[in-house]
Design a protein around this motif. Structure first.
Motif, PDB file in Angstrom:
ATOM      1  N   CYS A  17      -5.651   7.734  -5.743  1.00 46.61           N
ATOM      2  CA  CYS A  17      -4.888   7.975  -5.674  1.00 46.61           C
ATOM      3  C   CYS A  17      -3.279   7.644  -6.461  1.00 46.61           C
ATOM      4  N   ASP A  20      -3.645   9.963  -9.824  1.00 47.50           N
ATOM      5  CA  ASP A  20      -2.355  11.237  -9.860  1.00 47.50           C
ATOM      6  C   ASP A  20      -1.297  11.154  -9.487  1.00 47.50           C
ATOM      7  N   GLU A  47     -14.807  12.226   5.532  1.00 44.95           N
ATOM      8  CA  GLU A  47     -15.063  13.437   5.199  1.00 44.95           C
ATOM      9  C   GLU A  47     -16.610  13.968   4.656  1.00 44.95           C
ATOM     10  N   GLN A  50     -17.476  10.372   2.820  1.00 40.03           N
ATOM     11  CA  GLN A  50     -16.684  10.041   1.935  1.00 40.03           C
ATOM     12  C   GLN A  50     -14.737   9.729   2.664  1.00 40.03           C
ATOM     13  N   VAL A  52     -11.541   9.334   2.817  1.00 41.44           N
ATOM     14  CA  VAL A  52     -10.033   9.902   2.180  1.00 41.44           C
ATOM     15  C   VAL A  52      -9.514  10.206   2.114  1.00 41.44           C
ATOM     16  N   HIS A  71      -6.594  11.376  -0.120  1.00 40.33           N
ATOM     17  CA  HIS A  71      -6.283  12.046  -1.563  1.00 40.33           C
ATOM     18  C   HIS A  71      -6.088  12.897  -1.529  1.00 40.33           C
ATOM     19  N   PRO A  72      -5.757  13.017  -2.673  1.00 44.15           N
ATOM     20  CA  PRO A  72      -5.304  14.476  -3.523  1.00 44.15           C
ATOM     21  C   PRO A  72      -6.195  15.771  -2.924  1.00 44.15           C
ATOM     22  N   ASP A  73      -7.267  15.498  -2.665  1.00 45.80           N
ATOM     23  CA  ASP A  73      -7.616  17.342  -2.869  1.00 45.80           C
ATOM     24  C   ASP A  73      -7.766  17.379  -0.857  1.00 45.80           C
ATOM     25  N   TYR A  74      -7.565  16.394  -0.263  1.00 48.15           N
ATOM     26  CA  TYR A  74      -7.254  17.037   0.997  1.00 48.15           C
ATOM     27  C   TYR A  74      -5.998  17.059   1.579  1.00 48.15           C
ATOM     28  N   ARG A  75      -5.285  16.578   1.116  1.00 53.46           N
ATOM     29  CA  ARG A  75      -3.794  16.770   1.582  1.00 53.46           C
ATOM     30  C   ARG A  75      -3.311  17.961   2.406  1.00 53.46           C
ATOM     31  N   LYS A  77      -3.743  18.572   5.056  1.00 54.30           N
ATOM     32  CA  LYS A  77      -4.547  18.998   6.148  1.00 54.30           C
ATOM     33  C   LYS A  77      -4.184  18.316   8.060  1.00 54.30           C
ATOM     34  N   THR A 109       4.711  13.166  -2.263  1.00 55.81           N
ATOM     35  CA  THR A 109       3.899  13.151  -1.673  1.00 55.81           C
ATOM     36  C   THR A 109       4.386  12.446  -0.347  1.00 55.81           C
TER      37      THR A 109
END
Length: 275
Positions: A17, A20, A47, A50, A52, A71-75, A77, A109
């Protein structure tokens, strides 16, 4: 109590994080490593095995501070919202009067999320690091470990007079630190009398100074500067980089730290939860 694996997962997610976002998160690993089993303070979202999402709760008297990440890939949500709701349910079981949400000043963010919940800006805090400068050791100021009942009572009084704790909160806070943290509790003496206190945590190859206070009636006499200089020299001789934190509105403390060689390198914003 968190396991070594959980601490490793939190550290890994933190690094992702921070890389990123280009900021630093204040996750208080000295507190994470010394959790008790009295109540739930840490909240996890996984998830596919992992980690996240994580949100940590840090108690200071009847106030708690919250700091977490996704985690940037799971924001976007709803993960952080879900974690926050879990924390809020837990706080209802305790005597919590104030909830502060911590966000790195430059985290876009975090600021976007804070706009979606009932909160208002409260304070800014600087993280400062000591840059080697010429300091003089001061023989007339003695720094020693806190040991006696009188030391304990002085620490409680300093929390009340300098940090706005109630006496009950000050006693509970100091008891919790003694039981659960590895910080060294230090007493500042001037002319043979207790003048103030501070705590030093040596963790992860760094020295952090916390809870630095001098009795109000003794302030303005140079005691604080001399005491800080002595502790900085002591930690520097051990080979530690030295850090501390200060509220941006505390101009007197800010000037003191800067005069001893500390420079601000990062800032955190705190938002008061109004829900």
């Amino acid at each position: 109590m968190l396991t070594k694996e959980q601490l490793r997962e939190i550290k890994t997610l933190q690094e992702i994080c921070e890389q990123d976002g280009g900021f630093q998160l204040k996750l208080n690993f000295d507190m994470l490593e010394n959790r008790t089993e009295d109540y739930k303070e840490d909240f996890f979202h996984y998830e596919d095995g992992q980690l996240v999402g994580f949100l940590g709760s840090y108690g200071f008297g009847n106030k708690i501070e919250l700091c977490g990440m996704v985690h940037p890939d799971y924001r976007r949500k709803g993960i952080f919202t879900s974690l926050l709701n879990e924390v809020l349910k837990e706080t209802k079981k305790r005597e919590v009067k104030t909830i502060l949400l911590n966000a790195p000043t430059h985290s876009l963010t975090a600021k976007a999320f804070l706009k979606t919940i009932p909160c208002t800006f409260s304070i800014a805090e600087y993280q400062m690091q000591w840059h080697q400068t010429e300091l003089q050791g001061n023989q007339d100021i003695n720094i020693r470990p806190s040991q006696s009942k009188d030391d304990w009572e002085a620490e409680v009084r300093l929390e009340v007079e300098c940090f706005g704790f109630s006496e009950k909160e000050a006693r509970e806070f100091n008891q919790s630190i003694r039981e659960n943290n590895s910080e060294e509790m230090l007493i500042i003496e001037a002319e043979g009398q207790t003048a103030g206190k501070m705590r030093v945590a040596e963790t992860n190859g760094e020295a952090w100074i916390y809870g630095f206070a001098v009795f109000p009636e003794l302030q303005g006499k140079g005691i604080g500067r001399k005491a800080l200089s002595n502790v900085v020299l002591m930690e520097h001789q051990k080979g530690f980089p030295i850090f501390l934190e200060v509220e941006a509105k505390n101009a007197h403390a800010l000037r003191l730290y800067e005069s001893c060689g500390f420079k601000s390198y990062h800032s955190q914003d705190y938002y008061l939860y109004l829900g």
